[in-house]
Each structure stands twice: as structure tokens, then as C-alpha cells.
Design a protein around this motif. Structure first.
Motif, short mmCIF file in Angstrom:
data_model
loop_
_atom_site.label_atom_id
_atom_site.label_comp_id
_atom_site.label_asym_id
_atom_site.label_seq_id
_atom_site.Cartn_x
_atom_site.Cartn_y
_atom_site.Cartn_z
N ALA A 1 -28.65 -55.43 -25.31
CA ALA A 1 -28.96 -56.70 -25.16
C ALA A 1 -29.59 -57.60 -25.68
CB ALA A 1 -29.72 -55.88 -23.51
N TRP B 1 -35.08 -55.17 -14.82
CA TRP B 1 -33.70 -54.99 -16.05
C TRP B 1 -32.87 -53.94 -15.24
CZ3 TRP B 1 -32.54 -56.66 -20.58
CH2 TRP B 1 -32.61 -56.71 -21.52
N PRO C 1 -29.90 -58.93 -20.22
CA PRO C 1 -29.11 -57.93 -20.16
C PRO C 1 -27.48 -59.28 -20.24
CG PRO C 1 -28.77 -57.86 -17.75
CD PRO C 1 -30.45 -58.22 -18.69
N GLN D 1 -28.61 -55.61 -15.09
CA GLN D 1 -27.66 -54.80 -15.51
C GLN D 1 -26.38 -54.80 -14.27
OE1 GLN D 1 -30.27 -53.14 -19.00
NE2 GLN D 1 -29.60 -51.91 -17.53
N GLU E 1 -19.82 -50.21 -22.27
CA GLU E 1 -21.22 -50.86 -22.33
C GLU E 1 -22.02 -49.84 -23.36
OE1 GLU E 1 -22.30 -49.86 -17.43
OE2 GLU E 1 -20.94 -48.33 -17.97
N TYR F 1 -26.50 -53.55 -22.15
CA TYR F 1 -27.81 -53.32 -21.12
C TYR F 1 -28.80 -53.18 -23.11
CZ TYR F 1 -24.45 -52.05 -17.91
OH TYR F 1 -23.82 -52.14 -17.26
#
Length: 648
Positions: free
Chosen positions: A466, A441, A471, A445, A461, A425
Motif C-alpha cells: 500500500a 486502515w 490501501p 481496506q 491481495e 494493503y
């Protein structure tokens, strides 16, 4: 001076006088902690336990048995090595020393001849004498002027002084009459460094820049226990045996010529065969999964990369533009996505064409620093197994899952099993690196996360990993050298379709914006070949092996023609077979075939020629078996067709 305020891990706060040392702080907590203490960590920076502290902050006492404690031990060993070099050699200059999870190293420069691997044993003896003397290591602060006077004409020490000076002071470690710049926390006495090993030497550019002088780097390691060192040396030997650079030399796969340029590998016939086999496999799999393969130029107008954002975000990793003299600026492409966008834009697109899957084995160029280059893993010219899919919003999750399933299937064929998934991310606080659109975003995501959850796959995660435009899912694996690598990636992109004003005509007859999915199934041909070389340890499965069969006639005069006939028959089935023609002893030729890790060695003599058979020996096996030529052809063809998977 005012007292210093330190906050401890439990949240408590204590005041200490300026210039307090970590050992005194540890004693204020408990005597037992002080005995185990090897460093004080203040606001994330390690300080020797006897180093005066002049700033307060969050404080943690580091103990001997922690990972950071091991780093302190190794930095101490590095200081002892610098002292030993100073004792054993005259007119030698010392560069930086670094201690980390892999060991430690010290850079040196000797004008007449660099320190060689043969001199490490003597250096080790000098170090052991320094250790046995159990000398005190004092933390001493010198003014920049005094430090420069001590460094004299040494350019590396002067550079380090400028880099490490704080408030006009430079911290040194003093051992007897030797003073070395402190580049990390060290232990109070040399006697603590009992278990160490000087490993190797290698060239390294000062500060990692090819424009700087080449220094000699001495690699070493240190541990608290002998058993830990023995285990580490065993792992290092295994890593060496799997290192694609070592195997690449043994099997004549590739080379890099400094006359041509660092990071620009030459693929020899054996390596080129492996690469070509991978490329054909990938293209066939992609075409079968609906991809349209293209060829696009390796050069493009610089404006294309300004529009895509690569010039703003990746300029340091791009080669300088080429001024054509008429106002046109051409750039070696660092990414293929802008090229595939041009393919999409070449026609008016309908919703009926989506998902539109475009793929290419696209050559790219990136300016990697000389110090980062490594065999085929880090290069300046690379060919990416690249693909871009243009989809509608409601096609994202299904297409993402199709790509992932194809990726896992490809891994299965290459017998790749040790990998993990990472959803990468953005860092919402980093507005400079990441495209500024919160709604985009959050939506992107969420879509990737939902797709992974639907497939029931485990993942971690990672914020801040990113791409700048969206992402991504990264597939992480480890090389034989223990480095984590991103093997494959799937990236969701709402930004580039916006920047390039991409459209498709929807079912309602109106223009709509597509979403772009970037994906690379097996990274670049260079990195993937390096990775496979290491996981297979050079013993490639039959379908990938550059030489699949070696045919050895017992007598060239009596059996050579029969051997050649077998070779022609095998090559007729696209089997890579060579006939041995060197006048060497049979035992040597068989061992040589095994050394080069050829999957099948066939020996033919009178018995085989009379019966139309071959004596077959597989790589890694001691015994051989006799079978008809036709039976062997069926066996190896099945081996190739099933990617050498036993379960098939």
C-alpha cells in the motif's frame, strides 16, 4: 566447539559438528538426495554444498532442478567467467557478479580499453576449456587481512571484502590457482556448467551510483539443457525486437542526451505526436466523465510536502530543495496530490459539489538512481495522468467502481487485455512506513475489497504494497522485457484530508471531513508510451501512429502535384499524411514505409491520377488495392474513429 542444530522442512531437528558441509547433511538424509544437491539453504541464505557451515538454523537442501538450483549453476558460471577474464586479460579489475532468474553478469574495469562485445567469443572459448577440465571448486576462508593482500590496489575487490566479511573472514571460491570472492553458492566442479552463452556488454555504474566509475558489465546466461537455452535466446530476441528503446531509436520517437542529464528524455516529433494523441484522448474521456482539468505549478514550498508527509516518507526519491536565499525553500514536486488539495481548499465546498473530480496531466520530478533509469520507463521527469476525487463516506464504493469502469474502458480502446488486479494493503507491523491508524486502515481496506467483490472481479491481495496513506488497487501488467509494472492505480486516502484539515458543508449545515481517492488511469505519459510501444511492437494502431499515411508518387514530376492534393485533403480531416519527395526507387520507398510501420502507404501514378484513385497498401500486407480517394478517406476515418477495433 558446540554442535550446530538444524531444523528440516518436516520439522525434525538434527545436530552436526561445526564446519559441516551441506553435502554431508544431504547424505545423512539419503544418498539420492546428496547426488542431486547443489546447495544448502540456511535461514534463507544459499551456501555451496562444500562450504563449511558455522551457524545452525532452518535448513533446506536445494536440488539441481529447482529455480534456486539454476541460480547456483549461473553463479558457478559467473565464477568461471571471472577466471577466464583473469586468464585472457592483464590489468583488469573485477567488480561484483550477480546471478538471478534472468541470467548472470560480471562487472569489469580495464584502464586502457574496456572489454568489447567482439572479445566475448574468445572469453567463451576460455570458459569452455575451464569447463572441460572439470576443475574442483573449493570453498576457502581467508582472513580480511589476507583477502586485502590478495586484492592489492583493486578498489572493487576491497569494497566487496568489506561488504561480505563475516566475523573477520571472507569466503572465496578457489579454482586451480584462481581465487574469486564467493558472492553466492556454487557447484563443486566446473564441468557442471556445460550450457552457457555470453550475451552482451553494457556500461554500468559501480554500485549503481552515477558519482562512481562506469564499469563494463558482461551479461550472460546458463541452463542445464540446450533446449532451455535455445528457448531463452528466442525470448530474448523477441524482447529485443519489442524493447521500446530499440524501437524508439528506429522510429525516431525520443532520445536521452547525457549532456543534458540521465532520465530526462527529449520527445522527437514522432514521439511527441503519439504522446499528444494520448493526452487529448485522456482529457476528453475524463471531461466526459465529470472531471475538472487544472494546471498547477511544478514547484511548491517545501512545507507543503512536509505537511503531506512526502518529505518524511519519500525524501530519498525527491530532489534537494532549492534555497531561495530569503528563507523560502522550494521543491520540485514528486506528487500532484498536495497541489490538488490546494485547489479543493481554495473555495468552501458543499456536499452538493461532491464527488468533486480534479484531474491534470501533472509534471513531476523524482530522483531515480542512475542505474535504475531506462528509456521512458524509468525517468526523472514525468507527466502523470493524475486525478483526485473528493467524496463523502457513502460515495466511496460507487465512485471507486466508476473509476474502475472508466479504466477498463480506456484499456479496451488501447487494446490492452493482459493485466491483473492487486489489492495492496499495509503491513500492520511496519509502523514506520504506514500512517498509524488501525481503524482507518481496516475501514479503507474493507471498502476496496467490497467494491471489487460487488463487480465480481478477480484479484490478489498483497500485504505491504500500500501507499503510506492508504490501501490501493494496482493494475499489474508485464513489459516486453518481462518486468512487472503497475500500469494504473486507485488509492483510498483518509489521511491527507485529515492532515490538511479539509471540510465540506453537509446537508445538516455542519462541517464534515471528505475522503480522497487518488487515481492514475494510464500511469505517466513516459511509461505508458513505452508500454504501448512494446505491446504494439512499434506498429501503432492508425489513430495513434505518428505518421498515418505515406503518399508515394511514381514520378515526382508527373504525379507529385496530384500526391500533394491528396495529402492536403487528408490533412483537412486531421489525418497525418506526408508526401514522399525523395528521389529513390519505388521499391525502396515502399519498403521504407513498411520499415517505419506506417499504417497506410498510397502509391499514385498515371492510372490513379486519371481515375482519381489511389493504390492502397496496409502495413504488414503484401497486396495492395485500388480505390477512390473519397472511399479511402472514409476507410481511414472509420479506422481512426473506432480505435482500429475490428468488432466495431
Amino acid at each position: 566447539m558446540a554442535d550446530l542444530s538444524f531444523e528440516f522442512p518436516d520439522g525434525s531437528v538434527k545436530q552436526f559438528a561445526d564446519a559441516v558441509v551441506g553435502e554431508e547433511i544431504a547424505k545423512s538424509i539419503s544418498i539420492s538426495l546428496a547426488k542431486k544437491a547443489v546447495a544448502a539453504k540456511v535461514d534463507g541464505k544459499l551456501h555451496s554444498v562444500n562450504e563449511p557451515l558455522h551457524k545452525g538454523g532452518k535448513l533446506e537442501i536445494i536440488t539441481k532442478d529447482s529455480e534456486e538450483g539454476l541460480t547456483v549453476l549461473r553463479q558457478t558460471a559467473a565464477q568461471i567467467l571471472k577466471m577466464a577474464i583473469n586468464q585472457d586479460f592483464t590489468n583488469v579489475k573485477i567488480g561484483e557478479s550477480v546471478a538471478d532468474e534472468d541470467g548472470f553478469y560480471v562487472d569489469t574495469d580495464k584502464p586502457d580499453t574496456q572489454i568489447s562485445v567482439d572479445e566475448l567469443e574468445g572469453l567463451s572459448k576460455t570458459m569452455k576449456k575451464i569447463v572441460s577440465d572439470n576443475l574442483e571448486i573449493k570453498s576457502v576462508e581467508l582472513s580480511v587481512a589476507d583477502a586485502k593482500a590478495l586484492a592489492g590496489e583493486d578498489p572493487y575487490q576491497n569494497s566487496l571484502i568489506d561488504k561480505l566479511a563475516v566475523d573477520g573472514q571472507v569466503l572465496y571460491n578457489e579454482i586451480g590457482d584462481f581465487k574469486g570472492i564467493a558472492e553466492g553458492a556454487v557447484l563443486p566442479k566446473t564441468g557442471a556448467v556445460k550450457i552457457f552463452k555470453l550475451l552482451s556488454v553494457a556500461g554500468a555504474y559501480w554500485e549503481g551510483k552515477s558519482s562512481n566509475p562506469m564499469l563494463q558489465r558482461i551479461y550472460a546466461t546458463a541452463f542445464n539443457k540446450q533446449g532451455e537455452l535455445d528457448e531463452d535466446l528466442k525470448k530474448r530476441q523477441e524482447a529485443h525486437d519489442r524493447d521500446h528503446r530499440v524501437i524508439g531509436n528506429q522510429l525516431d520517437l525520443f532520445f536521452v542526451d547525457p549532456k543534458v542529464g540521465a532520465g530526462l528524455p527529449y520527445w522527437m516529433p514522432n514521439g511527441a505526436t503519439i504522446r499528444r494523441t494520448i493526452e487529448r484522448y485522456i482529457i476528453d474521456r475524463e471531461v466526459a466523465n465529470g472531471y475538472k482539468h487544472v494546471y498547477t505549478p511544478v514547484l511548491a514550498n517545501l512545507d507543503l510536502y512536509k505537511q503531506s508527509g512526502h518529505w518524511d516518507h519519500y525524501r530519498e526519491d525527491m530532489f534537494p530543495p532549492m534555497d531561495m536565499g530569503d528563507g523560502e525553500m522550494l521543491e520540485l514536486r514528486p506528487m500532484n496530490c498536495p497541489s490538488h488539495i490546494q485547489v479543493y481548499k481554495h473555495h468552501i465546498r458543499s456536499y452538493r459539489e461532491l464527488p468533486l473530480r480534479i484531474a491534470e496531466l501533472g509534471m513531476m520530478h523524482r530522483y531515480e538512481k542512475s542505474g535504475a533509469l531506462s528509456g521512458l520507463q524509468r525517468v526523472r521527469e514525468m507527466t502523470l495522468n493524475d486525478g483526485h476525487t473528493f467524496v463523502t463516506l457513502d460515495q466511496i464504493q460507487e465512485e471507486f467502481q466508476k473509476i474502475l469502469k472508466l479504466m477498463v474502458s480506456v484499456y479496451h480502446d488501447f487494446d490492452i487485455n493482459d493485466y491483473t488486479f492487486r489489492l495492496s494493503y499495509r503491513d500492520p507491523q511496519n509502523t514506520e512506513k504506514y500512517f498509524d491508524d488501525d481503524e482507518m486502515w481496516n475501514r479503507a481496506q474493507s471498502m476496496l475489497k467490497n467494491a471489487m467483490d460487488e463487480l465480481g472481479l478477480d484479484y490478489v491481495e498483497a500485504e505491504g504494497e500500500a501507499a503510506f496513506y492508504g490501501p490501493k488497487l494496482d493494475v499489474q501488467t508485464k513489459t516486453a522485457l518481462g518486468n512487472e509494472e503497475t500500469l494504473s492505480t486507485i488509492q483510498l486516502d483518509f489521511m491527507l484530508p485529515e492532515r490538511f484539515d479539509l471540510h465540506y458543508i453537509g446537508e445538516d449545515g455542519k462541517e464534515h471531513r471528505p475522503v480522497m481517492i487518488h487515481r492514475g488511469l494510464v500511469s505517466t505519459m513516459e511509461r505508458f508510451t513505452a508500454y504501448l510501444t512494446e505491446i504494439y511492437k512499434g506498429a501503432f494502431p492508425t489513430w495513434l501512429a505518428p505518421q498515418q499515411v505515406k503518399i508515394i508518387p511514381v514520378s515526382e514530376q508527373k504525379h507529385g502535384k496530384f500526391a500533394q492534393e491528396i495529402g492536403e485533403k487528408l490533412r483537412g480531416f486531421n489525418i497525418r499524411a506526408d508526401v514522399e519527395e525523395r528521389p529513390e526507387k519505388m521499391g525502396y520507398l515502399i519498403r521504407d514505409a513498411q520499415t517505419h510501420k506506417i499504417p497506410y502507404t498510397l502509391v499514385v501514378g498515371d492510372e490513379e491520377m486519371n481515375s482519381g484513385s489511389v493504390s492502397v497498401r496496409k502495413y504488414g500486407e503484401d497486396d495492395s488495392k485500388s480505390e477512390s480517394v473519397d472511399s479511402f478517406v472514409d476507410e481511414i476515418r472509420h479506422d481512426i474513429d473506432t480505435y482500429s477495433r475490428n468488432e466495431d
